[in-house]
Design a protein around this motif. Structure first.
Motif, PDB file in Angstrom:
ATOM      1  N   GLY A 308       0.774  -1.106  -0.108  1.00  0.00           N
ATOM      2  CA  GLY A 308      -0.091  -0.119   0.073  1.00  0.00           C
ATOM      3  C   GLY A 308       0.907   1.322  -0.033  1.00  0.00           C
ATOM      4  N   ILE A 327      -8.702   8.832   4.618  1.00  0.00           N
ATOM      5  CA  ILE A 327      -8.661   7.396   4.402  1.00  0.00           C
ATOM      6  C   ILE A 327      -7.605   6.866   5.206  1.00  0.00           C
ATOM      7  CG2 ILE A 327      -8.240   5.977   2.660  1.00  0.00           C
ATOM      8  CD1 ILE A 327      -9.481   7.853   0.598  1.00  0.00           C
ATOM      9  N   MET A 331      -7.778   3.516   7.735  1.00  0.00           N
ATOM     10  CA  MET A 331      -7.274   2.332   7.689  1.00  0.00           C
ATOM     11  C   MET A 331      -6.399   1.935   8.794  1.00  0.00           C
ATOM     12  SD  MET A 331      -5.684   2.944   3.728  1.00  0.00           S
ATOM     13  CE  MET A 331      -4.810   1.560   3.573  1.00  0.00           C
ATOM     14  N   SER A 334      -9.039   0.841  11.634  1.00  0.00           N
ATOM     15  CA  SER A 334      -9.540  -0.470  11.423  1.00  0.00           C
ATOM     16  C   SER A 334      -8.695  -1.591  11.424  1.00  0.00           C
ATOM     17  CB  SER A 334     -10.347  -0.570  10.035  1.00  0.00           C
ATOM     18  OG  SER A 334      -9.458   0.135   9.076  1.00  0.00           O
ATOM     19  N   GLY A 335      -7.276  -1.222  10.863  1.00  0.00           N
ATOM     20  CA  GLY A 335      -6.306  -2.086  10.964  1.00  0.00           C
ATOM     21  C   GLY A 335      -5.930  -2.622  12.618  1.00  0.00           C
ATOM     22  N   PRO A 350      -3.946  -7.322   8.668  1.00  0.00           N
ATOM     23  CA  PRO A 350      -4.364  -5.948   9.270  1.00  0.00           C
ATOM     24  C   PRO A 350      -3.535  -4.993   9.680  1.00  0.00           C
ATOM     25  CG  PRO A 350      -5.375  -7.530  10.667  1.00  0.00           C
ATOM     26  CD  PRO A 350      -4.622  -8.297   9.565  1.00  0.00           C
ATOM     27  N   ILE A 353      -2.159  -3.406   6.866  1.00  0.00           N
ATOM     28  CA  ILE A 353      -3.114  -2.337   6.438  1.00  0.00           C
ATOM     29  C   ILE A 353      -2.918  -0.818   7.307  1.00  0.00           C
ATOM     30  CG2 ILE A 353      -5.608  -1.820   6.151  1.00  0.00           C
ATOM     31  CD1 ILE A 353      -6.202  -4.509   5.530  1.00  0.00           C
ATOM     32  N   THR A 356       0.105   1.026   6.183  1.00  0.00           N
ATOM     33  CA  THR A 356      -0.121   1.711   5.072  1.00  0.00           C
ATOM     34  C   THR A 356      -0.961   2.973   5.306  1.00  0.00           C
ATOM     35  OG1 THR A 356      -0.287  -0.261   3.637  1.00  0.00           O
ATOM     36  CG2 THR A 356      -1.488   1.727   2.835  1.00  0.00           C
ATOM     37  N   GLY A 357      -1.700   2.806   6.287  1.00  0.00           N
ATOM     38  CA  GLY A 357      -2.580   3.814   6.798  1.00  0.00           C
ATOM     39  C   GLY A 357      -1.760   5.191   7.442  1.00  0.00           C
TER      40      GLY A 357
END
Length: 444
Positions: A308, A327, A331, A334-335, A350, A353, A356-357
């Motif tokens: 990502g 966004i 991420m 929630s990850g 996760p 992820i 990435t966030g």
């Protein structure tokens, strides 16, 4: 105000003189800017590798000394407290520095000395957790100067259209370092020279970073503001920061997020050791022997996150930076929420992820600050933004460590990640999300 046009801001200071002005041919300036990318990004990539060895080994070292999650929180609090104490004043100091590169090199060398001291002490067996707290505070103080100064120095050394490229490349380097460095650190601790060699290696990376910065040649000259008292200068930076709703909400969103995210970050070693691997962290010898297993989790999550991160530059050129910021927060939250629920090796997905966030948030906010802040106030605006954004770090670190000791690490993860998701939803109603700021100053 577009760069390259000399004029006066509302605060009465001259704007930056850029390539093509002051006798510097535009073509020559572009070539210098391209050449500056290599030492800027390359030096920081090497330094980040050392940082992430320390990011993994220092908490492991503290756990081996005390076995207490609260001490992890105190270590992180000591490292981040200097931003609150010195951040605003550092911004004014940086704006007044004509030789900003020399300041950055000096900060690198001081940090190299501190980690060399830690390496010698851990080898000799006379380091206590209180010495670690002191080293963390001093290292954090140098980071206040270096991190804010580097963001300002990039605007003097690169063209505006290259900023997003540099920030993205640094994000990729950060993720790749997170993938490889903990694994290297775990192997060093288990098979080679132990904690001392790991700390010594980080010291070397700071020296290399400083050496490469010596090759950077700024292409833009900033006319420094007229001399003014520190208090007035600090207020002028705050005025610029909070006059722009996008910078204001990006900064305040970072404040709240850091308050609840910091415990998730500092407790990740503890979480993996206790929840994923079922280790007894009170036994320091087990931590040293099985450090490679913890490092493998870090490496795997970073490898997934790098996918990502590799698209961060393309995303930033196609959607507004504020949208990318929100966004990224979603991420991140929630990850880590999924990590807390799963609590096994599959949580590396996760967790990747979430990485990435974090990178998307950092790339978006850093680039917005560099594009929207007036050049002659760049240092103080960046430092003011980082000071407020980091305000939640030491508090979150201390509270997170204490809560983990009382209620366990999983509830801390669930509560913190849920709060990050709520922040992302609330920011969708602000100018940060509504007013489109594109990378390179373009309009969507």
């Amino acid at each position: 105000m577009p760069a390259g046009i000399e004029g006066y801001s509302k605060l009465g200071c001259r704007f930056v003189e850029t390539v093509g002005q002051g006798g510097t041919p535009p073509h020559e300036g572009r070539l210098k800017a391209k050449r500056n990318l290599i030492p800027l990004v390359g030096g920081q990539a090497i330094s980040l590798f050392g940082d992430y060895i320390a990011f993994f080994t220092l908490p492991l070292f503290v756990l081996s000394l005390t076995g207490d999650a609260f001490d992890l929180g105190l270590t992180a609090a000591a490292e981040t407290l200097p931003m609150l104490l010195f951040g605003l004043a550092a911004g004014v100091f940086l704006d007044r520095r004509r030789r900003l590169g020399a300041t950055l090199i000096g900060a690198d060398l001081v940090r190299a000395g501190l980690f060399l001291f830690l390496a010698v002490g851990s080898y000799g067996g006379w380091i206590s957790e209180y010495i670690v707290f002191a080293v963390a505070f001093l290292t954090g103080s140098m980071a206040v100067l270096f991190d804010s100064g580097l963001q300002s120095y990039m605007t003097r050394s690169l063209l505006d259209e290259d900023l997003i490229r540099a920030n993205t490349q640094l994000g990729i380097a950060r993720t790749l370092s997170l993938s490889a460095a903990p694994l290297v650190g775990g192997i060093i601790i288990a098979l080679a020279g132990g904690f001392a060699l790991a700390f010594g290696l980080n010291a070397v990376t700071f020296v290399v970073s400083g050496a490469l910065l010596a090759f950077v040649r700024p292409i833009k000259r900033v006319s420094p503001p007229e001399h003014e008292p520190f208090g007035v200068a600090i207020r002028s930076g705050l005025k610029v920061l909070f006059a722009d709703d996008r910078l204001k909400w990006g900064t305040l969103g970072g404040t709240v997020t850091n308050l609840v995210f910091q415990p998730l970050e500092i407790l990740l070693v503890f979480f993996v050791a206790t929840e994923v691997l079922g280790m007894d962290v009170s036994d320091g010898s087990i931590l040293a022997e099985r450090g490679r297993e913890i490092a493998l989790f870090f490496a795997a999550q970073a490898a997934i996150g790098s996918i990502g991160v590799a698209f961060a530059g393309r995303i930033a050129r196609r959607i507004p930076l504020g949208t990318m910021y929100v966004i990224g927060l979603a991420m991140l939250g929630s990850g880590f929420l999924t990590v807390a629920i799963m609590g096994n090796w599959l949580a590396i997905i996760p967790a990747g992820i979430a990485i990435t966030g974090v990178t998307w948030v950092n790339v978006a906010l850093v680039t917005m600050r560099q594009q929207l802040a007036p050049r002659e106030h760049m240092g103080r605006v960046i430092a003011a933004s980082r000071t407020f954004a980091w305000a939640g770090l030491p508090v979150g670190a201390a509270i997170g460590g204490a809560l983990a000791g009382m209620v366990g690490v999983v509830p801390v993860y669930i509560g913190g990640s849920t709060a990050v998701i709520v922040v992302a939803i609330l920011l969708m109603r602000t100018a940060l999300y509504r007013d489109a700021v594109m990378a390179g100053g373009r309009r969507p």
